[in-house]
Write a protein that holds these residues in place. Structure first.
Motif, PDB file in Angstrom:
ATOM      1  N   LYS A  67      84.998  34.396  61.307  1.00  0.00           N
ATOM      2  CA  LYS A  67      86.303  34.353  60.652  1.00  0.00           C
ATOM      3  C   LYS A  67      86.173  34.627  59.159  1.00  0.00           C
ATOM      4  N   ARG A  68      85.110  34.103  58.546  1.00  0.00           N
ATOM      5  CA  ARG A  68      84.925  34.320  57.112  1.00  0.00           C
ATOM      6  C   ARG A  68      84.787  35.822  56.804  1.00  0.00           C
ATOM      7  N   SER A  69      84.023  36.531  57.624  1.00  0.00           N
ATOM      8  CA  SER A  69      83.848  37.962  57.408  1.00  0.00           C
ATOM      9  C   SER A  69      85.151  38.726  57.614  1.00  0.00           C
ATOM     10  N   ILE A  70      85.881  38.395  58.674  1.00  0.00           N
ATOM     11  CA  ILE A  70      87.146  39.082  58.945  1.00  0.00           C
ATOM     12  C   ILE A  70      88.168  38.776  57.855  1.00  0.00           C
ATOM     13  N   ASP A  71      88.221  37.545  57.405  1.00  0.00           N
ATOM     14  CA  ASP A  71      89.151  37.195  56.323  1.00  0.00           C
ATOM     15  C   ASP A  71      88.839  38.010  55.072  1.00  0.00           C
ATOM     16  N   TYR A  72      87.550  38.165  54.774  1.00  0.00           N
ATOM     17  CA  TYR A  72      87.160  38.963  53.607  1.00  0.00           C
ATOM     18  C   TYR A  72      87.561  40.428  53.810  1.00  0.00           C
ATOM     19  N   ALA A  73      87.283  40.969  54.993  1.00  0.00           N
ATOM     20  CA  ALA A  73      87.615  42.372  55.273  1.00  0.00           C
ATOM     21  C   ALA A  73      89.114  42.617  55.139  1.00  0.00           C
ATOM     22  N   ARG A  74      89.921  41.696  55.659  1.00  0.00           N
ATOM     23  CA  ARG A  74      91.380  41.837  55.560  1.00  0.00           C
ATOM     24  C   ARG A  74      91.835  41.774  54.104  1.00  0.00           C
ATOM     25  N   ASP A 126      90.109  57.981  66.760  1.00  0.00           N
ATOM     26  CA  ASP A 126      90.325  56.527  66.774  1.00  0.00           C
ATOM     27  C   ASP A 126      89.014  55.811  67.069  1.00  0.00           C
ATOM     28  N   LEU A 127      88.556  54.990  66.122  1.00  0.00           N
ATOM     29  CA  LEU A 127      87.227  54.379  66.178  1.00  0.00           C
ATOM     30  C   LEU A 127      87.326  52.859  66.221  1.00  0.00           C
ATOM     31  N   LEU A 128      86.564  52.258  67.120  1.00  0.00           N
ATOM     32  CA  LEU A 128      86.442  50.806  67.233  1.00  0.00           C
ATOM     33  C   LEU A 128      85.038  50.405  66.826  1.00  0.00           C
ATOM     34  N   ASP A 129      84.931  49.577  65.775  1.00  0.00           N
ATOM     35  CA  ASP A 129      83.629  49.105  65.294  1.00  0.00           C
ATOM     36  C   ASP A 129      83.452  47.653  65.714  1.00  0.00           C
ATOM     37  N   LEU A 130      82.534  47.407  66.626  1.00  0.00           N
ATOM     38  CA  LEU A 130      82.274  46.048  67.118  1.00  0.00           C
ATOM     39  C   LEU A 130      81.220  45.372  66.243  1.00  0.00           C
ATOM     40  N   GLY A 131      81.478  44.121  65.845  1.00  0.00           N
ATOM     41  CA  GLY A 131      80.586  43.424  64.929  1.00  0.00           C
ATOM     42  C   GLY A 131      80.716  43.989  63.529  1.00  0.00           C
ATOM     43  N   CYS A 132      81.948  44.209  63.103  1.00  0.00           N
ATOM     44  CA  CYS A 132      82.220  44.924  61.851  1.00  0.00           C
ATOM     45  C   CYS A 132      81.913  44.112  60.595  1.00  0.00           C
ATOM     46  N   GLY A 133      81.706  42.788  60.741  1.00  0.00           N
ATOM     47  CA  GLY A 133      81.431  41.965  59.569  1.00  0.00           C
ATOM     48  C   GLY A 133      82.555  42.068  58.553  1.00  0.00           C
ATOM     49  N   PRO A 134      82.225  42.089  57.252  1.00  0.00           N
ATOM     50  CA  PRO A 134      83.261  42.132  56.212  1.00  0.00           C
ATOM     51  C   PRO A 134      83.768  43.536  55.900  1.00  0.00           C
ATOM     52  N   GLY A 135      83.392  44.524  56.722  1.00  0.00           N
ATOM     53  CA  GLY A 135      84.004  45.833  56.593  1.00  0.00           C
ATOM     54  C   GLY A 135      83.205  46.874  55.835  1.00  0.00           C
ATOM     55  N   ILE A 136      81.909  46.698  55.707  1.00  0.00           N
ATOM     56  CA  ILE A 136      81.097  47.679  54.977  1.00  0.00           C
ATOM     57  C   ILE A 136      81.126  49.031  55.688  1.00  0.00           C
ATOM     58  N   LEU A 158      77.248  41.693  51.825  1.00  0.00           N
ATOM     59  CA  LEU A 158      77.831  42.385  50.678  1.00  0.00           C
ATOM     60  C   LEU A 158      76.808  42.865  49.661  1.00  0.00           C
ATOM     61  N   HIS A 159      75.570  42.343  49.730  1.00  0.00           N
ATOM     62  CA  HIS A 159      74.584  42.757  48.734  1.00  0.00           C
ATOM     63  C   HIS A 159      74.232  44.232  48.958  1.00  0.00           C
ATOM     64  N   PRO A 160      74.400  45.080  47.964  1.00  0.00           N
ATOM     65  CA  PRO A 160      74.279  46.535  48.178  1.00  0.00           C
ATOM     66  C   PRO A 160      72.885  47.035  48.503  1.00  0.00           C
ATOM     67  N   THR A 161      71.840  46.266  48.168  1.00  0.00           N
ATOM     68  CA  THR A 161      70.469  46.767  48.386  1.00  0.00           C
ATOM     69  C   THR A 161      69.697  45.983  49.446  1.00  0.00           C
ATOM     70  N   TRP A 162      70.313  44.977  50.056  1.00  0.00           N
ATOM     71  CA  TRP A 162      69.617  44.204  51.079  1.00  0.00           C
ATOM     72  C   TRP A 162      69.768  44.861  52.446  1.00  0.00           C
ATOM     73  N   ASP A 163      68.719  44.761  53.254  1.00  0.00           N
ATOM     74  CA  ASP A 163      68.807  45.092  54.678  1.00  0.00           C
ATOM     75  C   ASP A 163      68.804  43.776  55.445  1.00  0.00           C
ATOM     76  N   ALA A 164      69.911  43.088  55.380  1.00  0.00           N
ATOM     77  CA  ALA A 164      69.987  41.754  55.984  1.00  0.00           C
ATOM     78  C   ALA A 164      71.078  41.754  57.055  1.00  0.00           C
ATOM     79  N   ALA A 165      72.204  41.109  56.803  1.00  0.00           N
ATOM     80  CA  ALA A 165      73.278  41.078  57.796  1.00  0.00           C
ATOM     81  C   ALA A 165      73.851  42.471  58.031  1.00  0.00           C
ATOM     82  N   THR A 166      73.870  43.282  56.963  1.00  0.00           N
ATOM     83  CA  THR A 166      74.235  44.701  57.039  1.00  0.00           C
ATOM     84  C   THR A 166      73.111  45.484  56.366  1.00  0.00           C
TER      85      THR A 166
END
Length: 279
Positions: free
Chosen positions: A98-105, A69-79, A37-45
């Motif tokens: 699960k933590r990332s998907i819960d946040y995205a939802r 119709d687009l499928l994003d694999l490894g979508c994390g929290p939805g960035i 989620l950090h906007p300036t990091w090149d880390a998990a996203t």
């Protein structure tokens, strides 16, 4: 504990699993989400400005009037998925955390975004000709074993409609060229790997004949020892082109990165645009 630690001190066999998954550990997943989620990091996203540039380029390669119709694999929290939605795609995201998907939802619900999220492993997805485009971004594919990479590509092929596209990023052997094996001890009162005081043995191993490396983290607390093995396979252009062909894809285009930079020999990364030809 001594016996357990002693067993972890040897170099693991290729694709040997650790005792703990990086993406499912309750404490580590908090740090992973923060990095996403950090906007300036090149880390998990990637940093969010680059995410926007990546999506802009993808829309030029796969315009929404043809690939909706687009499928994003490894979508994390939805960035990325949120940006894909803004660009006009109908978006589905899958992630193992699960933590990332819960946040995205949660965010999708708050913003009334019609994005479908699934807490799922790539290997268990069972979509059938449901998508026009699949994205696998930020080298997630490289972390899979040889067997699981083959399974994933075949499942992506099945999920795509005839003529559908796969856009995927991978690293080349140049990415780890010259990096030597090492072991390094660290102590932390509280850190990324544990909320408790702990010692961490960080190791980097090379498996050059298999073009694979391992980042291993052995975390030792007062009461426990656990190991996290993060594998990363690198590909030559010809190797991955053959893997795609075996899974029923043809290479439509090849770039240095997901910004559309023309491919050049010696690059550390590659972005393939492949088309489903196995109808």
């Amino acid at each position: 504990m001594f016996t357990q630690l002693k067993a972890m001190m040897k170099k693991p066999s290729l694709y040997e699993k650790g005792t703990q998954e990086l993406w499912t550990d309750q404490h580590i997943s908090k740090g992973m989400l923060e990095a996403h989620l950090h906007p300036t990091w090149d880390a998990a996203t990637r940093n969010h400005a680059t995410v926007c540039e990546n999506v802009k380029w993808i829309t030029s390669v796969a315009p929404t009037d043809k690939y909706r119709d687009l499928l994003d694999l490894g979508c994390g929290p939805g960035i990325y998925t949120e940006e894909f939605h803004k660009a006009g795609y109908n978006v589905t995201g899958i992630d193992f955390s699960k933590r990332s998907i819960d946040y995205a939802r949660k965010i999708a619900l708050e913003k009334s975004l019609p994005i479908s999220y699934h807490h799922q492993d790539f290997l268990t997805m069972d979509f059938n000709k449901a998508f026009d485009i699949t994205t696998l971004i930020f080298y997630d594919f490289c972390t899979l074993s040889t067997e699981n990479r083959a399974i994933t590509l075949k499942k992506i092929n099945t999920a795509l409609r005839p003529g559908g596209l796969l856009i995927i990023e991978i690293h080349t052997p140049e990415h780890f060229s010259g990096q030597k094996e090492y072991r390094k001890w660290e102590y932390d009162q509280k850190g990324f790997f544990s909320p408790e005081p702990h010692i961490c043995l960080n190791s980097f191993y090379r498996y050059d004949e298999q073009s694979t490396i391992l980042n291993q983290h052995i975390i030792i607390t007062e009461e426990d020892v656990k190991s996290i093995n993060i594998w990363h396979h690198t590909f030559t252009k010809d190797e991955f082109s053959q893997d795609l062909a075996t899974a029923g894809f043809s290479v439509k285009a090849l770039y240095n990165n997901m910004l559309g930079t023309n491919y050049s020999e010696g690059t550390k990364e590659m972005c393939f645009v492949a088309q489903n030809i196995n109808h």
